[in-house]
Design a protein around this motif. Structure first.
Motif, PDB file in Angstrom:
ATOM      1  N   GLY A   1      32.208  48.139  47.967  1.00 13.55           N
ATOM      2  CA  GLY A   1      32.841  49.453  47.997  1.00 13.55           C
ATOM      3  C   GLY A   1      34.275  49.388  47.503  1.00 13.55           C
ATOM      4  N   LYS A   2      34.930  50.558  47.472  1.00 15.20           N
ATOM      5  CA  LYS A   2      36.329  50.609  47.051  1.00 15.20           C
ATOM      6  C   LYS A   2      37.213  49.963  48.099  1.00 15.20           C
ATOM      7  CE  LYS A   2      36.308  55.101  46.295  1.00 15.20           C
ATOM      8  NZ  LYS A   2      36.786  56.452  45.924  1.00 15.20           N
ATOM      9  N   ARG A   3      38.204  49.214  47.654  1.00 14.73           N
ATOM     10  CA  ARG A   3      39.138  48.556  48.551  1.00 14.73           C
ATOM     11  C   ARG A   3      40.556  48.972  48.201  1.00 14.73           C
ATOM     12  NH1 ARG A   3      35.444  48.604  51.123  1.00 14.73           N
ATOM     13  NH2 ARG A   3      34.189  46.887  51.944  1.00 14.73           N
ATOM     14  N   LEU A   4      41.380  49.116  49.227  1.00 15.15           N
ATOM     15  CA  LEU A   4      42.778  49.496  49.042  1.00 15.15           C
ATOM     16  C   LEU A   4      43.633  48.238  49.037  1.00 15.15           C
ATOM     17  CD1 LEU A   4      42.912  52.565  51.455  1.00 15.15           C
ATOM     18  CD2 LEU A   4      42.701  52.590  48.970  1.00 15.15           C
ATOM     19  N   ILE A   5      44.356  48.021  47.953  1.00 12.28           N
ATOM     20  CA  ILE A   5      45.264  46.889  47.828  1.00 12.28           C
ATOM     21  C   ILE A   5      46.661  47.412  48.140  1.00 12.28           C
ATOM     22  CG2 ILE A   5      45.940  44.945  46.398  1.00 12.28           C
ATOM     23  CD1 ILE A   5      42.882  45.336  46.734  1.00 12.28           C
ATOM     24  N   LEU A   6      47.353  46.744  49.041  1.00 12.30           N
ATOM     25  CA  LEU A   6      48.627  47.259  49.535  1.00 12.30           C
ATOM     26  C   LEU A   6      49.711  46.195  49.432  1.00 12.30           C
ATOM     27  CD1 LEU A   6      50.014  49.669  50.963  1.00 12.30           C
ATOM     28  CD2 LEU A   6      49.277  48.698  53.131  1.00 12.30           C
ATOM     29  N   GLY A   7      50.843  46.557  48.837  1.00  9.47           N
ATOM     30  CA  GLY A   7      51.962  45.635  48.742  1.00  9.47           C
ATOM     31  C   GLY A   7      53.098  46.244  47.946  1.00  9.47           C
ATOM     32  N   GLY A   8      54.318  45.976  48.364  1.00 12.35           N
ATOM     33  CA  GLY A   8      55.475  46.529  47.671  1.00 12.35           C
ATOM     34  C   GLY A   8      55.535  46.165  46.201  1.00 12.35           C
ATOM     35  N   VAL A   9      54.933  45.042  45.823  1.00 14.21           N
ATOM     36  CA  VAL A   9      54.946  44.599  44.441  1.00 14.21           C
ATOM     37  C   VAL A   9      54.198  45.557  43.524  1.00 14.21           C
ATOM     38  CG1 VAL A   9      52.848  43.199  44.657  1.00 14.21           C
ATOM     39  CG2 VAL A   9      54.603  42.544  42.995  1.00 14.21           C
ATOM     40  N   LEU A  10      53.360  46.416  44.072  1.00 13.74           N
ATOM     41  CA  LEU A  10      52.581  47.354  43.264  1.00 13.74           C
ATOM     42  C   LEU A  10      53.383  48.592  42.860  1.00 13.74           C
ATOM     43  CD1 LEU A  10      49.152  47.192  45.128  1.00 13.74           C
ATOM     44  CD2 LEU A  10      49.784  46.099  42.965  1.00 13.74           C
ATOM     45  N   ARG A  11      54.548  48.780  43.449  1.00 13.26           N
ATOM     46  CA  ARG A  11      55.365  49.939  43.057  1.00 13.26           C
ATOM     47  C   ARG A  11      55.916  49.738  41.646  1.00 13.26           C
ATOM     48  NH1 ARG A  11      57.577  49.569  48.437  1.00 13.26           N
ATOM     49  NH2 ARG A  11      56.919  51.335  49.712  1.00 13.26           N
ATOM     50  N   PRO A  12      55.680  50.684  40.746  1.00  9.46           N
ATOM     51  CA  PRO A  12      56.288  50.579  39.410  1.00  9.46           C
ATOM     52  C   PRO A  12      57.819  50.657  39.508  1.00  9.46           C
ATOM     53  CG  PRO A  12      54.476  52.163  39.420  1.00  9.46           C
ATOM     54  CD  PRO A  12      54.764  51.829  40.850  1.00  9.46           C
ATOM     55  N   GLU A  13      58.482  50.121  38.504  1.00 11.91           N
ATOM     56  CA  GLU A  13      59.937  50.231  38.472  1.00 11.91           C
ATOM     57  C   GLU A  13      60.368  51.682  38.256  1.00 11.91           C
ATOM     58  OE1 GLU A  13      59.492  46.586  39.286  1.00 11.91           O
ATOM     59  OE2 GLU A  13      58.476  47.311  37.481  1.00 11.91           O
ATOM     60  N   ALA A  14      59.598  52.419  37.463  1.00  9.66           N
ATOM     61  CA  ALA A  14      59.952  53.812  37.177  1.00  9.66           C
ATOM     62  C   ALA A  14      58.688  54.613  36.924  1.00  9.66           C
ATOM     63  CB  ALA A  14      60.887  53.893  35.972  1.00  9.66           C
TER      64      ALA A  14
END
Length: 465
Positions: free
Chosen positions: A163-176
């Motif tokens: 199934g779909k999984r949620l990957i979570l981590g601050g590193v996934l935030r784009p710079e802009a």
């Protein structure tokens, strides 16, 4: 140089803000990952133009609809890591699924630690990335749909066999993130309105799902954002097609619902409705907001009937009173004061389809077990809800007595919508996945998932999904 640890994403409003943000490319390559639905659209031409002005060479890759899984992300990452290409910037243009895929691909580029983490076997639906994981290339997100807020979030959705999984981590935030109304110019009204509902659900769920009443500033901010979203939803559904200013306002607020201040100090697992809807969407093969709309009135009814694991009845009533007052005067008077009846009437006002069934014997039971396996049964996300508790909610949400359209019919409607906006429809996962979960998992599997959860909590807030 490492990226992904510099704090919140910078929102760029309009092309001039993009030009001011872009560093001089000095002939380096910007990898432009574009949804095929917008490959020749004005927003893609705009981005290419501004990259060229900043002396970036562009290498455009069209992302076709397909499984947004680890294999696809890894293949994309391989192209980004090609030294001969000299990629110095990744730019993703598309809907939430395209942005999610680009976020994972940019992370996996020359990052074996991240790849290992994403391949660790686990039954849990939430996978946390350690805080020390970084990216080797900056990322710019350009959303062409509304509601997901992926361009400003620390979350990405990835398809796995279970199934779909949620990957979570601050590193996934784009710079802009570039927010420009030309990016959503062709978005149909129904998907604009669904985007408002998605942002509204994201704002309200952590608020109503948490029993604590001592975060006055955060509560007032959330109430203000939610009220404004109701106003924008009614603007979108009435009169002419949603204009540039309206769509830009929706985009701004959608991203804001991922903001730290709205969720500061809240129960990190106060979003159980999201988790259940995620499994409904995946198993029934419908858009995420179709599942949310079917579930939401029944979720709120359970809270009002005194199910504390799902939320606080007093806080839900307070939130609904404000949302009702934010509606246009003629509708504010007509909307029921009861939150569960009221949100159903509001979705009907917005013409959001919310009637869904699960055809086939035992399908609801299997879906309930699948949900508990992914998010409960020793994992903290469901707060002790068991398969029977989830089944009662699903029975109410998917009851044939309440349904006007079946899951099959809704999936067909989704395909029709995807012809207009592929980026939105790609959030739908395969409906052929089997739900053979049990409430008890091997102890080693549970331990692994608990370690994942601990890592996740240190990097970002689960309420941001």
């Amino acid at each position: 140089m490492s990226y992904g640890r510099g704090g919140p994403t910078r929102a760029l409003i309009g092309p001039d803000a993009l030009t001011a943000w872009l560093p001089d490319g000095a002939g380096r390559t910007a990898a432009l990952l574009v949804d095929t639905a917008v490959a020749t659209a004005g927003i893609t031409a705009l981005v290419r133009d501004r990259l060229g002005r900043a002396h970036w060479r562009t290498a455009q890759t069209a992302l076709t609809a397909g499984p947004d899984d680890l294999a696809a992300a890894s293949a994309l990452a391989g192209g980004l890591a090609d030294e001969s290409a000299g990629v110095g910037l990744v730019v993703a243009v598309g809907g939430g699924s395209v942005l999610d895929l680009a976020k994972i691909a940019a992370l996996l580029r020359a990052n074996p630690v991240a790849h290992t983490r994403l391949t660790v076997p686990q039954r849990g639906g939430l996978m946390g990335l350690p805080g020390e994981v970084t990216r080797t290339v900056p990322l710019l997100a350009v959303p062409t749909t509304l509601g997901t807020g992926s361009e400003l979030s620390a979350v990405a959705c990835l398809a796995y066999p279970q199934g779909k999984r949620l990957i979570l981590g601050g590193v996934l935030r784009p710079e802009a993130a570039l927010l420009d109304p030309s990016a959503t110019a062709t978005l149909p009204r129904e998907l604009v309105v669904e985007g408002v509902l998605e942002a509204l659900f994201r704002a309200v769920s952590p608020y109503a799902g948490d029993h604590r009443d001592d975060h006055r500033t955060e509560d007032r901010l959330t109430e203000t954002v939610a009220r404004r979203l109701v106003q924008l939803g009614y603007e979108a559904v009435r009169g002419e097609e949603p204009g540039d200013a309206l769509r830009l306002d929706i985009a701004k607020l959608s991203g804001l619902t991922h903001g730290e201040w709205l969720h500061q100090g809240r129960d990190p697992y106060a979003v159980k409705g999201w988790l259940i809807a995620n499994e409904m969407s995946s198993a029934l093969g419908v858009r995420k907001m179709t599942a949310v709309a079917a579930l939401l009135p029944h979720l709120w009814r359970a809270v009002l009937d005194g199910e504390p694991r799902l939320g606080s009845a007093p806080r839900l009533r307070r939130m609904w009173a404000g949302l009702r007052d934010a509606a246009p005067p003629d509708r504010a008077r007509a909307l029921p004061t009861d939150p569960a009846d009221g949100i159903a009437a509001l979705m009907d006002d917005w013409r959001v389809g919310r009637r869904l069934t699960a055809d086939g014997p035992g399908r609801i039971e299997a879906l309930a077990e699948r949900t508990v396996r992914a998010w409960g049964a020793g994992l903290p996300m469901l707060g002790g809800l068991r398969a029977e508790d989830v089944r009662r909610l699903l029975d109410a949400a998917l009851s044939a007595d309440n349904a006007q359209t079946s899951a099959t019919e809704t999936a067909s409607a989704t395909e029709t919508a995807s012809a207009t906006e592929t980026a939105s429809a790609t959030e739908t996962a395969s409906a052929t996945e089997t739900a053979s979960a049990t409430e008890t998992a091997p102890a080693t599997e549970t331990a692994s998932a608990m370690v994942t959860t601990a890592a996740m909590v240190t990097t970002a807030h689960p309420a941001h999904i």
